[in-house]
Design an enzyme around this catalytic site. Structure first.
Site, mmCIF file in Angstrom:
data_model
loop_
_atom_site.group_PDB
_atom_site.id
_atom_site.type_symbol
_atom_site.label_atom_id
_atom_site.label_comp_id
_atom_site.label_asym_id
_atom_site.label_seq_id
_atom_site.Cartn_x
_atom_site.Cartn_y
_atom_site.Cartn_z
ATOM 1 C CG ASP A 1 -6.814 -1.453 -1.890
ATOM 2 O OD1 ASP A 1 -7.027 -2.670 -2.059
ATOM 3 O OD2 ASP A 1 -5.916 -1.015 -1.152
ATOM 4 C CG ASP B 1 -2.044 -0.993 1.146
ATOM 5 O OD1 ASP B 1 -2.469 -1.323 0.025
ATOM 6 O OD2 ASP B 1 -2.524 -1.426 2.206
#
Length: 173
Positions: free
Chosen positions: A141, A122
């Site tokens: 995402d 991330d």
């Protein structure tokens, strides 16, 4: 290739490429927990790893259970996405685009889970009003959330529409 197929496969490939290339860049150019300021006090590029699902859910579960669960659930989800795509009407382009984005995002995070010891890279970090820090996320995402939002928009836009029965069954005239 039909317009529906071009949108589905094109969106999934582009989404997967953008997700993969950005993760590769972050891993190659940033140390773990490094941060690059993009917009002071609001947006940063980071390098963190998420062992869990959204918002770190189940990140403390036993490693083998966690990895098997996330990989298994993602494979089932990919199967469902493909099944839903196959059932779309030929002209259903918005849903094709949405499902393609979801497929690309799910595949991107699946690749991370398989090749990064069950973790996902991330790197998008936002600080919102009042100093609230949104949990870091990645483009996979983003594609998944965008795809779901497009499906909701299509659902709301088609609310109240009736589907024609091609055989005319159930009509009096």
């Amino acid at each position: 290739m039909t317009p529906k197929a071009r949108l589905f496969f094109g969106a999934s490939i582009i989404a997967l490429l953008i997700d993969s290339l950005t993760k590769i860049w972050v891993v190659a150019h940033m140390g773990f927990a490094d941060r690059i300021q993009v917009i002071e006090g609001f947006f940063y590029i980071t390098h963190v790893r998420n062992r869990g699902a959204a918002f770190g859910l189940l990140s403390d579960a036993p490693e083998m259970v966690r990895i098997a669960l996330f990989i298994g659930v993602t494979i089932v989800a990919i199967g469902l996405i493909i099944s839903f795509y196959r059932r779309l009407a030929p002209g259903d382009r918005l849903a094709s685009l949405a499902l393609g984005l979801i497929l690309g995002g799910a595949t991107g995070n699946l690749i991370d889970r398989i090749f990064r010891d069950g973790e996902v890279v991330d790197f998008l970090h936002f600080i919102l009003w009042g100093g609230y820090v949104w949990p870091d996320f990645n483009f996979a995402d983003t594609w998944i959330v965008t795809g779901v939002a497009l499906l909701v928009v299509e659902l709301l836009a088609s609310e109240g529409e009736t589907r024609e029965d091609p055989a005319g069954a159930g009509t009096d005239g």
